[in-house]
Every structure is written in structure tokens, then in C-alpha cells.
Design a protein around this motif. Sequence first.
Motif, PDB file in Angstrom:
ATOM      1  N   ALA A  78       0.811  -1.216   0.000  1.00 39.06           N
ATOM      2  CA  ALA A  78       0.000   0.000   0.000  1.00 39.06           C
ATOM      3  C   ALA A  78       0.846   1.270   0.000  1.00 39.06           C
ATOM      4  CB  ALA A  78      -0.961  -0.005   1.182  1.00 39.06           C
ATOM      5  N   ASP A  79       2.112   1.159   0.374  1.00 43.55           N
ATOM      6  CA  ASP A  79       2.987   2.335   0.324  1.00 43.55           C
ATOM      7  C   ASP A  79       3.646   2.508  -1.046  1.00 43.55           C
ATOM      8  OD1 ASP A  79       4.885   0.318   0.350  1.00 43.55           O
ATOM      9  OD2 ASP A  79       5.932   1.031   2.141  1.00 43.55           O
ATOM     10  N   GLY A  80       3.287   1.645  -2.014  1.00 47.54           N
ATOM     11  CA  GLY A  80       3.775   1.775  -3.382  1.00 47.54           C
ATOM     12  C   GLY A  80       4.945   0.872  -3.739  1.00 47.54           C
ATOM     13  N   ILE A  81       5.511   0.163  -2.778  1.00 51.08           N
ATOM     14  CA  ILE A  81       6.638  -0.727  -3.054  1.00 51.08           C
ATOM     15  C   ILE A  81       6.137  -1.938  -3.853  1.00 51.08           C
ATOM     16  CG2 ILE A  81       8.393  -2.252  -2.028  1.00 51.08           C
ATOM     17  CD1 ILE A  81       9.004   0.682  -1.563  1.00 51.08           C
ATOM     18  N   LYS A  82       6.806  -2.209  -4.977  1.00 47.14           N
ATOM     19  CA  LYS A  82       6.472  -3.379  -5.784  1.00 47.14           C
ATOM     20  C   LYS A  82       7.358  -4.541  -5.356  1.00 47.14           C
ATOM     21  CE  LYS A  82       5.275  -0.440  -9.625  1.00 47.14           C
ATOM     22  NZ  LYS A  82       5.722   0.099 -10.899  1.00 47.14           N
ATOM     23  N   LEU A  83       6.734  -5.694  -5.163  1.00 49.78           N
ATOM     24  CA  LEU A  83       7.489  -6.891  -4.796  1.00 49.78           C
ATOM     25  C   LEU A  83       7.971  -7.580  -6.067  1.00 49.78           C
ATOM     26  CD1 LEU A  83       5.276  -8.214  -1.867  1.00 49.78           C
ATOM     27  CD2 LEU A  83       7.214  -6.636  -1.797  1.00 49.78           C
ATOM     28  N   PRO A  84       9.008  -8.417  -5.959  1.00 55.09           N
ATOM     29  CA  PRO A  84       9.546  -9.062  -7.166  1.00 55.09           C
ATOM     30  C   PRO A  84       8.493  -9.908  -7.877  1.00 55.09           C
ATOM     31  CG  PRO A  84      11.001  -9.413  -5.287  1.00 55.09           C
ATOM     32  CD  PRO A  84       9.751  -8.794  -4.761  1.00 55.09           C
ATOM     33  N   PRO A  85       8.449  -9.836  -9.210  1.00 55.46           N
ATOM     34  CA  PRO A  85       7.520 -10.689  -9.954  1.00 55.46           C
ATOM     35  C   PRO A  85       7.866 -12.162  -9.756  1.00 55.46           C
ATOM     36  CG  PRO A  85       8.402  -8.956 -11.356  1.00 55.46           C
ATOM     37  CD  PRO A  85       9.183  -8.934 -10.079  1.00 55.46           C
ATOM     38  N   TYR A  86       6.843 -12.978  -9.653  1.00 52.01           N
ATOM     39  CA  TYR A  86       6.979 -14.421  -9.452  1.00 52.01           C
ATOM     40  C   TYR A  86       6.452 -15.073 -10.725  1.00 52.01           C
ATOM     41  CZ  TYR A  86       6.497 -18.859  -6.838  1.00 52.01           C
ATOM     42  OH  TYR A  86       6.598 -20.154  -6.373  1.00 52.01           O
ATOM     43  N   VAL A  87       7.354 -15.576 -11.550  1.00 57.42           N
ATOM     44  CA  VAL A  87       7.020 -16.087 -12.882  1.00 57.42           C
ATOM     45  C   VAL A  87       6.921 -17.604 -12.842  1.00 57.42           C
ATOM     46  CG1 VAL A  87       7.806 -16.217 -15.279  1.00 57.42           C
ATOM     47  CG2 VAL A  87       8.205 -14.133 -13.950  1.00 57.42           C
ATOM     48  N   ILE A  88       5.832 -18.131 -13.400  1.00 60.52           N
ATOM     49  CA  ILE A  88       5.621 -19.581 -13.452  1.00 60.52           C
ATOM     50  C   ILE A  88       5.668 -20.014 -14.912  1.00 60.52           C
ATOM     51  CG2 ILE A  88       4.077 -21.480 -12.870  1.00 60.52           C
ATOM     52  CD1 ILE A  88       2.831 -19.491 -10.765  1.00 60.52           C
ATOM     53  N   LEU A  89       6.688 -20.811 -15.235  1.00 61.24           N
ATOM     54  CA  LEU A  89       6.842 -21.318 -16.592  1.00 61.24           C
ATOM     55  C   LEU A  89       6.090 -22.638 -16.755  1.00 61.24           C
ATOM     56  CD1 LEU A  89      10.700 -20.796 -16.989  1.00 61.24           C
ATOM     57  CD2 LEU A  89       8.860 -19.234 -17.682  1.00 61.24           C
ATOM     58  N   LYS A  90       5.601 -22.880 -17.964  1.00 61.65           N
ATOM     59  CA  LYS A  90       4.907 -24.130 -18.267  1.00 61.65           C
ATOM     60  C   LYS A  90       5.963 -25.137 -18.733  1.00 61.65           C
ATOM     61  CE  LYS A  90       1.210 -26.060 -21.051  1.00 61.65           C
ATOM     62  NZ  LYS A  90       0.147 -25.780 -22.025  1.00 61.65           N
ATOM     63  N   ARG A  91       6.581 -25.791 -17.758  1.00 57.63           N
ATOM     64  CA  ARG A  91       7.602 -26.806 -18.034  1.00 57.63           C
ATOM     65  C   ARG A  91       7.838 -27.632 -16.780  1.00 57.63           C
ATOM     66  NH1 ARG A  91      12.055 -25.135 -20.987  1.00 57.63           N
ATOM     67  NH2 ARG A  91      13.346 -26.507 -19.775  1.00 57.63           N
ATOM     68  N   LYS A  92       8.526 -28.745 -16.956  1.00 55.34           N
ATOM     69  CA  LYS A  92       8.790 -29.635 -15.827  1.00 55.34           C
ATOM     70  C   LYS A  92      10.076 -29.293 -15.097  1.00 55.34           C
ATOM     71  CE  LYS A  92       6.247 -33.461 -17.822  1.00 55.34           C
ATOM     72  NZ  LYS A  92       6.254 -34.828 -18.289  1.00 55.34           N
ATOM     73  N   THR A  93      11.045 -28.777 -15.829  1.00 56.13           N
ATOM     74  CA  THR A  93      12.344 -28.490 -15.226  1.00 56.13           C
ATOM     75  C   THR A  93      12.739 -27.037 -15.484  1.00 56.13           C
ATOM     76  OG1 THR A  93      13.501 -29.207 -17.223  1.00 56.13           O
ATOM     77  CG2 THR A  93      13.156 -30.863 -15.490  1.00 56.13           C
ATOM     78  N   MET A  94      13.597 -26.529 -14.624  1.00 53.81           N
ATOM     79  CA  MET A  94      14.041 -25.145 -14.727  1.00 53.81           C
ATOM     80  C   MET A  94      14.953 -24.969 -15.937  1.00 53.81           C
ATOM     81  SD  MET A  94      13.781 -22.165 -13.495  1.00 53.81           S
ATOM     82  CE  MET A  94      13.045 -22.367 -11.902  1.00 53.81           C
ATOM     83  N   LEU A  95      14.884 -23.808 -16.544  1.00 54.74           N
ATOM     84  CA  LEU A  95      15.761 -23.468 -17.659  1.00 54.74           C
ATOM     85  C   LEU A  95      17.214 -23.428 -17.189  1.00 54.74           C
ATOM     86  CD1 LEU A  95      13.699 -20.473 -19.051  1.00 54.74           C
ATOM     87  CD2 LEU A  95      13.941 -22.681 -20.149  1.00 54.74           C
ATOM     88  N   LYS A  96      18.116 -23.799 -18.068  1.00 60.32           N
ATOM     89  CA  LYS A  96      19.538 -23.746 -17.732  1.00 60.32           C
ATOM     90  C   LYS A  96      20.137 -22.401 -18.119  1.00 60.32           C
ATOM     91  CE  LYS A  96      20.092 -28.649 -17.853  1.00 60.32           C
ATOM     92  NZ  LYS A  96      20.439 -29.831 -18.531  1.00 60.32           N
ATOM     93  N   ASP A  97      19.380 -21.603 -18.884  1.00 59.68           N
ATOM     94  CA  ASP A  97      19.849 -20.289 -19.316  1.00 59.68           C
ATOM     95  C   ASP A  97      19.925 -19.337 -18.129  1.00 59.68           C
ATOM     96  OD1 ASP A  97      19.744 -21.315 -21.876  1.00 59.68           O
ATOM     97  OD2 ASP A  97      17.781 -20.439 -22.312  1.00 59.68           O
TER      98      ASP A  97
END
Length: 172
Positions: A78-97
Motif C-alpha cells: 500500500a505504500d507503493g513498493i512493488k514486490l519481485p515478480p513471481y514467474v511460473i513457466l509451463k515446463r517440468k524443469t528449470m531453464l539452464k539459461d
Amino acid sequence: QHLPSDFTKKIIAFQQYVIGLHKGHDYLLSQMGNADEAPVSFDDPSNNIIEEIRTKFVIIKTLGNEKMCITVMLAVLADGIKLPPYVILKRKTMLKDQLPTGIIVRCQNQGWMSTDLMKDWLNIVWNRRPGVLVRKSRTLVLGTFKGYLTPAMKDIIGEMNAALAVIPGGMS
């Protein structure tokens, strides 16, 4: 444009509820957060097509990725601070990039928010926000996603000394 009166009444009632929480519990603005997830498409073809009348075939230019999307959980205090975006990818394993800094990336088979990912979001984003060490009560405003509303999730949020305010359906 005029909103239906019942819709307006719901908005006003919810607004009064959140204002009442703020005043009744003396919440600091830095301890009031709003979060919701949204789908983000990689290819959004235009709905506007210009073609001659009676043309039998119309070619729509796309990148071929119109079914590919991710889910992003965005949150702001409410004070205007944006929290880090939490991105959900459609995949089984994390990207290596190498991934960009300042965002949290997770994987899920359907690319959607789940109860387990919501627990992770609470621990990784909500519990690490600025001012979290201030031992005051707090409130978290969320949409009506069923994963937020399970008894177990409500208990977890309660253990974090947070009140849960749920945005009425169709209003997030």
C-alpha cells in the motif's frame, strides 16, 4: 460507461472492509499488500483484420506461439513498493539459461499457480518484503483463486500474522 449498481455496491463494500481493517488494526501501509496472478501470452494476434470483401482466405500473421503463455504473480504494498515478480513457466524443469535478476522463476506442468507454488510465493516473496521484520500485524489482499482459500493456506497466512482479504469474484 456506467457499472451495474450491484457491482458498484460490491466494490464499495470491499473497499470499506479493507479501510476498516487498516483503521481497526492500525496497519502500516508497508504491511498491507495486494497480489494477483495474470497470464502473459507470448503471441497476441490482433483481432483487427483488413482484407477485401468476399476474400475466401485471410492470413493472420502470428509468431506461432499464441498458445504459449506464462503466469506472473504481481504484488504491491500500500505504500507503493512493488514486490519481485513471481514467474511460473509451463515446463517440468528449470531453464539452464541465465535468467534476469529481480524476478523469481518457478516451473509447473500447466504453467499455473498452485497451492504449493502459493506457499512458495508466501515464503520467498511475501516473507522477504521490505519491513517484514516489523512485528506488526499485516493484511494480504488476494483474488478468489481456490488455492488461496484452502483451510491449510488460511492457516499459513494466519501464522504469518496476516489477515486475508479476498477480492469478491469478478472484481480482480
